[in-house]
Scaffold this motif. Structure first.
Motif, short mmCIF file in Angstrom:
data_model
loop_
_atom_site.label_atom_id
_atom_site.label_comp_id
_atom_site.label_asym_id
_atom_site.label_seq_id
_atom_site.Cartn_x
_atom_site.Cartn_y
_atom_site.Cartn_z
N ALA A 1 -26.89 -23.16 -0.01
CA ALA A 1 -26.19 -23.47 1.12
C ALA A 1 -25.15 -24.14 1.29
O ALA A 1 -24.45 -24.55 2.34
N ALA A 2 -24.75 -24.94 0.35
CA ALA A 2 -23.75 -26.04 0.23
C ALA A 2 -22.34 -25.67 0.32
O ALA A 2 -22.08 -24.75 -0.53
N ASP A 3 -21.58 -26.30 1.16
CA ASP A 3 -19.99 -25.94 1.05
C ASP A 3 -19.53 -26.10 -0.13
O ASP A 3 -18.65 -25.55 -0.55
N ALA A 4 -19.96 -27.43 -0.79
CA ALA A 4 -19.39 -27.93 -1.93
C ALA A 4 -19.52 -26.77 -3.09
O ALA A 4 -18.36 -26.48 -3.94
N ALA A 5 -20.33 -25.94 -3.19
CA ALA A 5 -20.57 -24.84 -4.28
C ALA A 5 -19.58 -23.86 -3.85
O ALA A 5 -18.96 -23.23 -4.71
N LEU B 1 -20.88 -30.69 -8.22
CA LEU B 1 -21.36 -31.97 -8.16
C LEU B 1 -22.24 -32.45 -7.15
O LEU B 1 -21.74 -32.33 -6.04
N GLY B 2 -23.51 -32.85 -7.48
CA GLY B 2 -24.38 -33.23 -6.29
C GLY B 2 -24.26 -34.61 -6.02
O GLY B 2 -24.23 -35.49 -6.75
N GLY B 3 -24.38 -35.09 -4.49
CA GLY B 3 -24.57 -36.35 -4.18
C GLY B 3 -23.51 -37.01 -4.24
O GLY B 3 -22.15 -36.59 -4.42
N ASP B 4 -23.22 -38.38 -3.99
CA ASP B 4 -22.17 -39.44 -4.32
C ASP B 4 -22.09 -39.90 -5.44
O ASP B 4 -23.08 -40.59 -6.12
N VAL B 5 -21.15 -39.34 -6.41
CA VAL B 5 -21.00 -39.84 -7.73
C VAL B 5 -20.95 -41.39 -7.87
O VAL B 5 -21.22 -41.84 -9.09
N ALA B 6 -20.62 -42.13 -6.88
CA ALA B 6 -20.57 -43.47 -6.92
C ALA B 6 -21.69 -44.22 -7.04
O ALA B 6 -21.88 -45.15 -7.90
#
Length: 451
Positions: A130-134, A63-68
């Motif tokens: 490169a993102a840790d979230a993935a 999920l990319g970015g700030d979902v808010a």
């Protein structure tokens, strides 16, 4: 370097509601449009009306970015583009998928299936994420190191190309009388065993309508340049100034030649974000409205995110903190290509962080202006040897693609640098690329010749 290509290629990059983070608030599309297949079909049909080469879907497995504050959800590209391909006739469909969080057999099969369903219009955009979230969605604490991601990507591509070629072009016989469907001597197992993958093969699909789907690579780091120059048919890149674009173009063509490739078969396609108005004042007013939704802090966050720092660490009216950035090659917190593009633009034009925040969208060069100014910059970069084509990222959809197709494309056509009609049916046709030689057929021919 001489430029034998006489007409540019154009892709349309569909980034949710648009390239500007506030597009979902300013635009007239419903707020759930990015989950509606008809939204994408409409953009694709408009792009096809302009004879564009392809539509392009970025993606990441998190999920990319700030979902808010941001609509970060995304439909899976190969599934979505299958539905888009069924609603269009000529335009190519480019799906992004990660070599870090997929397996070669499944992905090779999905992209080859998309190529069949689209009658030869499919491409895979290779990314390493490169993102840790993935990474954390796949059982890892954080993203693998840059060198490890690209090592895996190289082996992934090697296996994928072998899978796509595992059926020779004349392997299918289809003789009902004899009952002979295929020649097993021309359907090849891989028995591949490498550091990252063990794949027996063959692919459970014959070679696809284009021979192979088009390979696209998006990365301007050292690892990305090595990978793209060796394997890719097209490179989507991030340069923000003409000298940087020309230097990258020369470098990548030279690298392709060093691999024994024809440099004309590697298409360099810089990204361009656009905010278009009938006058400069109208374009800047549109941009100001978008920025007002996003706010100064939002603009600062974008710069901070691309350089791997917190917004609170930056003075908007000061230059980038050069002493803290370090070498691009050491940057592990995001895209090295986006970082380098941002740094180069800020240095060349001595920009403050506030000024820089208004010169780049989604990491790419930004132009706020009239259709004539957009056409001028595309023509300039093309004729000056800074790109074989361009990946267009409008500020908002659908209005951004409508004005580009209705007002920019005709100017490029009048100047003779873009097609007036499609000359072929496949994405390779649009890009001016030949059907790739089947490596197993080539090996058979070489063995028969005794060399």
């Amino acid at each position: 370097m001489s430029k034998p290509q006489t007409q540019m290629s154009l892709g349309m990059n569909i980034l949710g509601f648009g390239a500007h983070a506030a597009a979902w608030r300013e635009g007239d599309a419903p707020v759930d449009a990015y989950l509606d297949v008809d939204y994408y079909r409409n953009i694709a049909r408009i792009s096809e009306r302009g004879c564009l080469d392809a539509i392009f879907l970025a993606d990441g497995p998190a999920l990319g970015g700030d979902v808010a504050t941001q609509p970060g959800a995304r439909l899976e590209p190969t599934i979505l583009l299958t539905a888009v391909a069924a609603a269009t006739e000529r335009i190519g469909v480019i799906a992004t998928a990660s070599s870090t969080y997929n397996e070669p057999f499944n992905l090779a099969r999905r992209i080859a299936s998309l190529d069949y369903i689209s009658a030869g219009r499919a491409a895979w955009n290779v990314v390493t994420n490169a993102a840790d979230a993935a990474a954390q969605n796949f059982g890892l604490a954080g993203a693998p190191l840059h060198v490890d991601r690209y090592g895996r990507a190289e082996e992934f591509l090697d296996v994928t190309l072998k899978l796509w070629d595992s059926w020779e072009d004349d392997a299918l016989i289809g003789d009902r009388q004899s009952g002979r469907f295929a020649d097993p001597a021309k359907v090849h197992t891989l028995d591949f065993k490498g550091r990252h993958f063990s794949v027996k093969g063959p692919l459970n699909l014959p070679r696809s309508p284009q021979g192979r789907p088009v390979l696209v690579q998006a990365g301007s780091s050292e690892g990305g340049k090595a990978l793209g120059s060796r394997y890719a048919d097209a490179i989507f890149t991030t340069q923000t100034t003409l000298p940087d674009g020309q230097a990258f173009y020369r470098e990548m063509k030279g690298r392709a030649r060093a691999w024994g490739r024809n440099p004309e078969h590697l298409k360099i396609m810089p990204g361009l974000s656009t905010v278009i108005g009938s006058t400069e004042a109208e374009a800047h007013a549109r941009f100001d409205r978008l920025n007002a939704w996003h706010g100064e802090h939002g603009l600062l966050q974008q710069v901070a995110g691309r350089i791997g720092m917190a917004p609170e660490e930056l003075d908007p009216d000061a230059p980038l903190p050069w002493e803290r950035l370090g070498a691009v090659a050491d940057f592990e917190r995001g895209s090295q290509g986006f970082l380098e593009a941002q740094i180069n633009l800020a240095r060349r034009e001595n920009l403050s962080i506030r000024q820089l925040s208004r010169r780049i969208l989604v990491g790419h060069r930004l132009l706020v202006g009239t259709p004539e100014q957009v056409a001028n910059t595309l023509e300039q970069w093309f004729l000056a040897g800074a790109g074989d084509g361009f990946n267009i990222m409008p500020d908002m959809f659908p209005s951004g693609v409508e004005v580009f197709v209705e007002q920019v494309v005709p100017l490029l056509q009048q100047r003779g640098v873009f097609r007036r009609e499609y000359q072929g049916r496949t994405l390779r046709d649009h890009l001016g690329l030949p059907v790739a030689e089947n490596q197993f057929t080539a090996a058979r021919a070489q063995a028969a010749s005794g060399y």
